[in-house]
Write a protein that holds these residues in place. Structure first.
Motif, PDB file in Angstrom:
ATOM      1  N   ILE A  17       0.830  -1.213   0.000  1.00 38.49           N
ATOM      2  CA  ILE A  17       0.000   0.000   0.000  1.00 38.49           C
ATOM      3  C   ILE A  17       0.858   1.255   0.000  1.00 38.49           C
ATOM      4  O   ILE A  17       0.661   2.167  -0.813  1.00 38.49           O
ATOM      5  N   ILE A  18       1.859   1.268   0.893  1.00 38.97           N
ATOM      6  CA  ILE A  18       2.685   2.473   1.018  1.00 38.97           C
ATOM      7  C   ILE A  18       3.401   2.766  -0.296  1.00 38.97           C
ATOM      8  O   ILE A  18       3.438   3.907  -0.781  1.00 38.97           O
ATOM      9  N   ILE A  19       3.948   1.706  -0.921  1.00 42.91           N
ATOM     10  CA  ILE A  19       4.698   1.911  -2.166  1.00 42.91           C
ATOM     11  C   ILE A  19       3.763   2.306  -3.304  1.00 42.91           C
ATOM     12  O   ILE A  19       4.100   3.154  -4.128  1.00 42.91           O
ATOM     13  N   THR A  20       2.565   1.716  -3.323  1.00 39.80           N
ATOM     14  CA  THR A  20       1.619   2.087  -4.380  1.00 39.80           C
ATOM     15  C   THR A  20       1.260   3.564  -4.287  1.00 39.80           C
ATOM     16  O   THR A  20       1.286   4.279  -5.289  1.00 39.80           O
ATOM     17  N   SER A  63       1.352   8.222  10.261  1.00 32.83           N
ATOM     18  CA  SER A  63       0.399   7.746   9.264  1.00 32.83           C
ATOM     19  C   SER A  63       1.129   7.126   8.083  1.00 32.83           C
ATOM     20  O   SER A  63       2.261   7.503   7.763  1.00 32.83           O
ATOM     21  N   ALA A  64       0.459   6.163   7.448  1.00 33.34           N
ATOM     22  CA  ALA A  64       1.025   5.529   6.267  1.00 33.34           C
ATOM     23  C   ALA A  64       1.235   6.564   5.174  1.00 33.34           C
ATOM     24  O   ALA A  64       2.205   6.515   4.420  1.00 33.34           O
ATOM     25  N   PHE A  65       0.289   7.540   5.098  1.00 31.89           N
ATOM     26  CA  PHE A  65       0.382   8.552   4.054  1.00 31.89           C
ATOM     27  C   PHE A  65       1.688   9.339   4.146  1.00 31.89           C
ATOM     28  O   PHE A  65       2.354   9.581   3.139  1.00 31.89           O
ATOM     29  N   ASP A 124      -4.384   7.055   7.081  1.00 31.99           N
ATOM     30  CA  ASP A 124      -4.166   8.074   8.113  1.00 31.99           C
ATOM     31  C   ASP A 124      -3.740   7.472   9.432  1.00 31.99           C
ATOM     32  O   ASP A 124      -3.637   8.169  10.422  1.00 31.99           O
ATOM     33  N   LYS A 125      -3.494   6.151   9.435  1.00 32.05           N
ATOM     34  CA  LYS A 125      -3.064   5.491  10.674  1.00 32.05           C
ATOM     35  C   LYS A 125      -1.700   4.840  10.450  1.00 32.05           C
ATOM     36  O   LYS A 125      -1.288   4.627   9.312  1.00 32.05           O
ATOM     37  N   PRO A 126      -0.989   4.541  11.527  1.00 32.51           N
ATOM     38  CA  PRO A 126       0.295   3.859  11.346  1.00 32.51           C
ATOM     39  C   PRO A 126       0.119   2.546  10.583  1.00 32.51           C
ATOM     40  O   PRO A 126      -0.917   1.901  10.677  1.00 32.51           O
ATOM     41  N   MET A 127       1.128   2.174   9.832  1.00 29.55           N
ATOM     42  CA  MET A 127       1.057   0.968   9.034  1.00 29.55           C
ATOM     43  C   MET A 127       2.405   0.255   9.086  1.00 29.55           C
ATOM     44  O   MET A 127       3.452   0.892   9.146  1.00 29.55           O
ATOM     45  N   GLN A 128       2.341  -1.065   9.105  1.00 27.02           N
ATOM     46  CA  GLN A 128       3.586  -1.845   9.122  1.00 27.02           C
ATOM     47  C   GLN A 128       4.165  -1.911   7.714  1.00 27.02           C
ATOM     48  O   GLN A 128       3.436  -1.798   6.731  1.00 27.02           O
TER      49      GLN A 128
END
Lengths: 285, 252
Positions: free
Chosen positions: A77-80, A140-142, A231-235
């Motif tokens: 998700i983060i890379i996309t 956040s992941a964003f 908008d939340k932390p992501m692994q």
């Protein structure tokens, strides 16, 4: 006398060649050693945990069957998101730089891109922290995606620019002489002719950021659960490897090795894909 | 001249401070082949590129004066319309390497987003390729990439691409200087064919070529149009001493 002289020269030449071969072989050693080690450790993890570790969530220490699903999904998700932001910007900027080689503005933006490429990733992470994490009140992941997008930009820009610069001017002239407007010359002629180089740059930039840890440390932060919210932390994979490898537990070390293998295969596949694209879509002149 | 299709009035072109075309006044009659010759750096290519507004694509290049195409000033028109009416063929063959032979011919329509029915497209491709005597050679390989053709074939493909747009004037910038002698003669034969429908302006280094293919010849020297006359007249009895010196090989 002369004979000896020539033999001495031949001997010197052989010695030199042998030395060059020896050194170039020794360059390969670190890479092969790392590869073998990770392959060995990673496959051991897969043997003990099965392939389920790709789809399982992390378990508390001591419980068997932990996995890296959250990190895998998080990384994707983060890379996309980072790609969606950085690739259009990067390609457009690269087009601008290659079409306006001598303008003052192009000179300065090219300089900025070069400097941006040299900025340490941890610094980009800190900047993202102060610009995106603090004002919005939480990791956040964003914000992680944005930090990675900034890291992607210079790679995409420069590879696009270098590719398009190599296209002959006669191609542009042919297009302009047919009465094509600028945007059509770019979209229908210049970009299709340079597509293999542009895509290679995109692939390499994705491979490059897949393993970045520093910018994610204080942006995406990490999350022990599956999260799809930007908008939340992501692994993410590198964060998981960092956290697990520095933990005192053997199970977690194993998972870190498994995750390393996955990351390595990912980067390797992207590199191979890049080579295939570059060859398949290369335009012959 | 009574039926001039193209007429320049005090045309001046510059690269930065470098004055390359000086007050060029020329009237080019319809359906003729006009050769433009002169030593290197005399401004003949710049003048040619000025006619379809390609000159101004080069950074720092500027132009002044008027060029009338059927009494319409091309300097006032949008360059896109000018280039649709005045086609151009370059020194080196430059087919689009990403397109097939078929798509290369139709490129002026396809890449400009002009939609045509399939039958119409087929007709234009066959017609244009026949015009440049390439149809028989490529009709079975229309889907192959244009860059697989030989140099001479590529150049004829580029002429077909220009012809497909049905322009009024065709500009050739040393069209045969990158070709072998056989391809050169094929292309030269084309000029006779093409002048039935178009007006051709050909820049050439090669005096023999100018003498062979053209009805009229213009001689440029140091940015000036020195002489413009009937080709026979020019080569047998030039009026200007500079033309005479050039033709007799005193300088080149």
């Amino acid at each position: 006398m002369k004979d000896i002289h020539i033999k001495f020269r031949i001997g010197k030449s052989i010695f030199f060649q042998a030395f060059a071969i020896l050194l170039s072989v020794s360059c390969v050693i670190p890479l092969v050693a790392i590869l073998l080690y990770i392959l060995d450790a990673g496959f051991k993890t897969i043997r003990t945990n099965g392939f389920q570790f790709l789809t399982n969530l992390p378990k508390p220490v001591g419980e068997a069957g932990g996995g890296i699903a959250n990190a895998l999904l998080g990384s994707i998700i983060i890379i996309t998101v980072a790609s969606v932001v950085a690739i259009p910007f990067g390609i457009l900027c690269g087009i601008y730089l290659s079409e306006n080689r001598k303008s003052r503005w192009a000179y300065w933006s090219r300089l900025c891109v070069d400097i941006l490429q040299g900025v340490p990733s941890i610094v980009i992470g800190i900047v993202a922290y102060f610009w995106l994490v603090k004002p919005f009140g939480g990791f956040s992941a964003f914000s992680g995606s944005m930090a990675l997008a900034i890291m992607m930009l210079p790679i995409v820009i420069r590879s696009t620019e270098e590719t398009l610069k190599l296209l002959p001017d006669s191609l542009r002239e042919a297009a302009y002489a047919l009465g094509m407007p600028f945007h059509r010359v770019i979209l229908k002629v210049i970009v299709p002719c340079g597509i293999s180089g542009i895509l290679s740059g995109v692939m390499l930039s994705v491979a490059r950021i897949a393993g970045e840890t520093a910018p994610l440390l204080f942006t995406a932060f990490g999350n022990p659960y599956v999260s799809m919210r930007l908008d939340k932390p992501m692994q993410s994979m590198p964060l998981l490897i960092f956290n697990y490898a520095t933990s005192p537990y053997n199970d977690w070390h194993d998972l870190a090795w498994g995750a390393s293998l996955v990351l390595l295969v990912w980067v390797l596949l992207l590199n191979i894909l890049t080579k295939i694209i570059a060859r398949r879509w290369k335009v012959q002149f | 001249m009574e039926s001039a299709i193209l007429r320049s009035v005090n045309y001046n072109a510059y690269f930065g401070d470098n004055h390359v075309c000086k007050d060029v006044n020329i009237s080019i009659p319809k359906n003729e082949v006009v050769a433009v010759m002169g030593p290197s750096g005399c401004g003949k290519t710049t003048f040619l590129r000025g006619i379809n507004r390609m000159h101004e694509l080069i950074p720092n290049a500027t132009a002044k004066g008027q060029i009338f195409l059927n009494d319409e000033d091309v300097m006032e028109m949008h360059p896109i319309f000018v280039r649709l009416k005045i086609g151009m063929v370059f020194q080196r063959p430059n087919p689009f390497p990403n397109l097939s032979i078929y798509d290369n011919v139709i490129a002026g329509y396809k890449l400009n987003g002009i939609k045509l029915p399939k039958a119409e497209r087929d007709r234009i491709v066959e017609h244009s390729l026949t015009r440049v005597a390439l149809w028989k050679e490529v009709k079975d390989s229309l889907n192959k990439k244009g860059s697989f053709l030989s140099g001479g074939q590529q150049q004829r493909l580029c002429i077909a691409r220009a012809v497909a747009m049905e322009p009024e004037v065709l500009l050739f910038d040393e069209p045969t200087s990158a070709l072998d002698p056989i391809s050169t003669s094929t292309v030269e034969e084309l000029f006779h064919e093409l002048k039935k429908n178009y007006t051709l302006i050909i820049v050439t280094h090669n005096m023999q070529q100018a003498a062979r293919v053209s009805d009229r010849t213009a001689f440029f020297y140091m940015g000036e149009l020195v002489e413009f006359d009937d080709t026979k007249q020019m080569f047998t009895n030039p009026r200007d001493v500079r033309t005479q010196n050039y033709i007799t090989g005193r300088f080149s």
